[in-house]
Design a protein around this motif. Structure first.
Motif, mmCIF file in Angstrom:
data_model
loop_
_atom_site.group_PDB
_atom_site.id
_atom_site.type_symbol
_atom_site.label_atom_id
_atom_site.label_comp_id
_atom_site.label_asym_id
_atom_site.label_seq_id
_atom_site.Cartn_x
_atom_site.Cartn_y
_atom_site.Cartn_z
ATOM 1 N N ASP A 109 0.856 -1.181 0.000
ATOM 2 C CA ASP A 109 0.000 0.000 0.000
ATOM 3 C C ASP A 109 0.889 1.226 0.000
ATOM 4 O O ASP A 109 1.863 1.299 0.760
ATOM 5 C CB ASP A 109 -0.896 0.031 1.245
ATOM 6 N N TYR A 112 -0.165 6.424 -3.245
ATOM 7 C CA TYR A 112 -0.696 6.520 -4.605
ATOM 8 C C TYR A 112 -1.699 5.421 -4.932
ATOM 9 O O TYR A 112 -2.312 5.442 -5.983
ATOM 10 C CB TYR A 112 0.460 6.449 -5.610
ATOM 11 N N GLY A 113 -1.817 4.440 -4.057
ATOM 12 C CA GLY A 113 -2.711 3.315 -4.283
ATOM 13 C C GLY A 113 -2.057 2.010 -3.862
ATOM 14 O O GLY A 113 -1.011 1.998 -3.218
ATOM 15 N N ARG A 114 -2.649 0.919 -4.257
ATOM 16 C CA ARG A 114 -2.159 -0.413 -3.901
ATOM 17 C C ARG A 114 -1.389 -1.010 -5.079
ATOM 18 O O ARG A 114 -1.835 -0.960 -6.211
ATOM 19 C CB ARG A 114 -3.330 -1.319 -3.535
ATOM 20 N N LEU A 125 -0.085 -0.683 -10.417
ATOM 21 C CA LEU A 125 -0.541 0.188 -9.352
ATOM 22 C C LEU A 125 -2.017 0.468 -9.579
ATOM 23 O O LEU A 125 -2.392 0.993 -10.636
ATOM 24 C CB LEU A 125 0.259 1.486 -9.354
ATOM 25 N N GLN A 126 -2.832 0.083 -8.617
ATOM 26 C CA GLN A 126 -4.264 0.386 -8.685
ATOM 27 C C GLN A 126 -4.459 1.647 -7.855
ATOM 28 O O GLN A 126 -4.562 1.599 -6.638
ATOM 29 C CB GLN A 126 -5.098 -0.771 -8.126
ATOM 30 N N GLY A 127 -4.449 2.784 -8.558
ATOM 31 C CA GLY A 127 -4.517 4.072 -7.873
ATOM 32 C C GLY A 127 -5.920 4.445 -7.466
ATOM 33 O O GLY A 127 -6.905 3.828 -7.876
ATOM 34 N N THR A 128 -5.986 5.477 -6.662
ATOM 35 C CA THR A 128 -7.279 5.983 -6.207
ATOM 36 C C THR A 128 -7.953 6.816 -7.287
ATOM 37 O O THR A 128 -9.125 7.126 -7.186
ATOM 38 C CB THR A 128 -7.086 6.849 -4.947
ATOM 39 N N ASP A 129 -7.199 7.157 -8.342
ATOM 40 C CA ASP A 129 -7.724 8.037 -9.379
ATOM 41 C C ASP A 129 -8.047 7.332 -10.692
ATOM 42 O O ASP A 129 -8.093 7.964 -11.735
ATOM 43 C CB ASP A 129 -6.725 9.166 -9.642
#
Length: 174
Positions: A109, A112-114, A125-129
């Motif tokens: 984590d 920028y994301g997971r 990268l699974q970002g929040t955006d």
């Protein structure tokens, strides 16, 4: 500064944000972190080869002592030889290493994301955006992701098992 795990053993301070890790404790002192996906792949191969002393890696906590330790080392050698002969691989980026079998596994984590490791495509990268992207924006992950031999990912476990009289493995998430 090192952090103390649930069992009272110290894990390196650089573990912040890591996910899906297992801590290997040797003779109550030395520790190494290995991603659980690597342990699961070792156990899967061991089961198929009939190496029963390495199959407990899939269940944690695991305690190996006495005559189990040399048998475990022998089984680990057989699993490593099989992994090399069949060209089994995992993924490595900086100090992160994982060996997912069929499904992606979470490894970290970040702000920028997971960060996930996909068995076919490597790190993402699974970002929040939005959707998945390469983890190049994460400062904690310098370098380039690369596919590596599974035996290379097993090497830290083999290294500590070589000198162990008692081997303990616990799940650990920072």
């Amino acid at each position: 500064m090192n952090r103390v795990t649930r069992r009272g053993h110290e894990a390196p301070a650089s573990t912040e944000g890591l996910l899906g890790m297992a801590i290997v404790v040797v003779d109550g002192v030395d520790t190494v972190l290995v991603h659980r996906s690597v342990l699961n792949r070792v156990a899967e191969i061991a089961f198929r080869l009939g190496c029963h002393d390495a199959t407990p890696l899939v269940r944690r906590p695991t305690l190996l002592s006495g005559p189990q330790v040399p048998r475990f080392r022998r089984d680990l050698d057989q699993v490593t030889a099989f992994a090399d002969a069949t060209l089994r691989t995992g993924w490595q980026l900086w100090e992160l290493a994982a060996a997912p079998a069929d499904e992606p596994v979470a490894v970290m984590d970040t702000p920028y994301g997971r960060v996930w490791v996909d068995p076919a495509y490597g790190f993402k990268l699974q970002g929040t955006d939005g959707g998945p992207r390469r983890p190049t924006a994460v400062r904690q992950l310098p370098g380039t992701a690369r596919r590596v031999a599974l035996s290379r990912l097993i090497a830290p476990l083999r290294g500590v098992a070589t000198r162990a009289r008692v081997l303990e493995i616990y799940d650990y998430d920072a």
